[in-house]
Scaffold this active site. Structure first.
Site, short mmCIF file in Angstrom:
data_model
loop_
_atom_site.label_atom_id
_atom_site.label_comp_id
_atom_site.label_asym_id
_atom_site.label_seq_id
_atom_site.Cartn_x
_atom_site.Cartn_y
_atom_site.Cartn_z
N GLU A 93 0.83 -1.21 0.00
CA GLU A 93 0.00 0.00 0.00
C GLU A 93 0.86 1.25 0.00
O GLU A 93 2.02 1.23 0.41
CB GLU A 93 -0.97 0.00 1.20
CG GLU A 93 -0.33 -0.32 2.55
CD GLU A 93 -0.12 0.90 3.44
OE1 GLU A 93 -0.01 2.01 2.90
OE2 GLU A 93 -0.04 0.71 4.66
N ARG A 107 0.61 -2.10 12.40
CA ARG A 107 -0.16 -3.04 11.58
C ARG A 107 -0.52 -2.43 10.22
O ARG A 107 -1.64 -2.53 9.75
CB ARG A 107 -1.40 -3.53 12.32
CG ARG A 107 -1.07 -4.22 13.63
CD ARG A 107 -2.27 -4.94 14.21
NE ARG A 107 -2.63 -6.11 13.44
CZ ARG A 107 -2.01 -7.29 13.52
NH1 ARG A 107 -0.98 -7.44 14.33
NH2 ARG A 107 -2.42 -8.31 12.80
N CYS A 125 7.68 -1.13 -1.80
CA CYS A 125 8.78 -2.10 -1.82
C CYS A 125 9.87 -1.84 -0.80
O CYS A 125 10.33 -2.76 -0.11
CB CYS A 125 9.39 -2.21 -3.22
SG CYS A 125 10.37 -0.76 -3.73
N HIS A 132 13.44 -0.09 -7.28
CA HIS A 132 12.84 -1.20 -6.54
C HIS A 132 13.90 -1.85 -5.67
O HIS A 132 15.10 -1.81 -5.98
CB HIS A 132 12.26 -2.22 -7.53
CG HIS A 132 11.59 -3.39 -6.89
ND1 HIS A 132 10.50 -3.26 -6.06
CD2 HIS A 132 11.87 -4.72 -6.94
CE1 HIS A 132 10.13 -4.46 -5.65
NE2 HIS A 132 10.95 -5.36 -6.15
N ASP A 144 10.88 -11.42 -2.61
CA ASP A 144 10.32 -10.11 -2.93
C ASP A 144 8.87 -10.07 -2.47
O ASP A 144 7.98 -10.62 -3.13
CB ASP A 144 10.42 -9.84 -4.43
CG ASP A 144 10.10 -8.39 -4.79
OD1 ASP A 144 9.55 -7.67 -3.93
OD2 ASP A 144 10.41 -7.97 -5.92
#
Length: 310
Positions: A73, A98, A103, A141, A157
């Site tokens: 998210e 939580r 990435c 990334h 990943d």
């Protein structure tokens, strides 16, 4: 960074206990004062003590559980929350708050857990393939190269959205069948833009392409990195109007059945393991907040909206 679908089996856990690693820049510098933070992270993934051994079976289970429990998210980008690439802060966001992340956050936290459990973890930088095969920015990334105690090295990943459900074996270029698709890790060709090339256009190192279902997904640099190296990439993705993360909201995770659920703003999409999907618009704020809470485990006071950048 990205989201997908499929069917898998459940697995067992694994990761390094001592956080101090050789100062060669390969390993994350994270120290857990005792076993409690590690146990709390495992509990977040639905696992209880004893701590698992750093085996490939453990890595597979942790990888799959992370994809199911911790959403991909970008809410922080639009809620004005600072994104700090420091292992302790990343673990606190995933475990105590939580939440999920993109990435750098997800693989950064997961790498810290793996290191604390006894795995040898190396951070790798990647550039994601975009339209017409163009590569993204440097440090586009973050992925993890993980050495297990019993079966060599694996590419892990948990921060790309729709990707492999399990780690991919490193060092072989044949096809690897996964519920998320058919993958290969192959030697990359020359970069059309010349990035990563040395004198005369020769590649500095043998970069590797991760291929899914015949399409190149991202190009990995094999040089070891540290988390701080990714600060510029994280800043760009969270502030640039050209980044897809600043242009829309996303919250997505793998389901127990091997499918995927994704909330993009107010549009909620469910994708089954066989690829069939359905989506609908959520009208009421309470409905949106309920999906965040009940389907992603994220408690919010108000519905997030796309924030203007640039």
């Amino acid at each position: 960074m990205n989201p997908a679908q499929s069917k898998d089996e459940p697995l067992p856990p694994s990761v390094p206990q001592d956080a101090a690693r050789p100062s060669d820049g390969r390993h994350q510098d994270v120290r857990f004062p005792d076993a409690r933070p590690v146990e709390a992270y495992l509990h977040r993934l639905g696992l209880e003590p004893p701590l698992p051994p750093p085996t490939v079976a453990t890595l597979r289970e942790l990888h799959l559980r992370h994809l199911r429990a911790v959403p991909f998210e970008n809410l922080s980008v639009h809620r004005g929350e600072e994104i700090v690439l420091e292992e302790r802060r990343l673990v606190e966001k995933v475990v105590q708050a939580r939440r999920g992340g993109f990435c750098y956050e997800l693989n950064g936290a997961f790498g810290a857990l793996l290191t604390a459990l006894g795995f040898e973890v190396t951070l790798l930088a990647a550039r994601v393939y975009g339209e017409e095969g163009r590569l993204g920015i440097p440090y586009d990334h973050l992925a993890l190269l993980v050495r297990t105690a019993d079966d060599g090295q694996w590419l892990a990943d948990v921060g790309f959205g729709a990707h492999s459900h399990h780690p991919l074996r490193w060092g072989q270029d044949d096809e690897q069948t996964d519920p998320g698709g058919t993958f290969r890790i192959v030697e990359a060709g020359p970069d059309p833009a010349g990035a990563g090339a040395g004198a005369g256009g020769a590649m500095r190192a043998r970069d590797m392409d991760v291929v899914r279902d015949g399409a190149r997904v991202y190009r990995l640099e094999v040089r070891p990195r540290v988390l701080g190296d990714f600060a510029a990439g994280a800043w760009w993705h969270s502030t640039s109007p050209e980044s897809h993360f600043t242009r829309s909201l996303i919250c997505s995770r793998l389901t127990e059945e091997g499918g995927r659920i994704t909330l993009s703003g107010r549009r909620f999409k469910t994708t089954s393991a066989d690829g069939t999907s359905a989506e609908h618009e959520l009208e009421a704020d309470d409905e949106v907040l309920g999906v965040y809470r009940e389907r992603f485990g994220i408690e919010l006071e108000r519905v997030p909206t796309v924030r203007a950048h640039g």
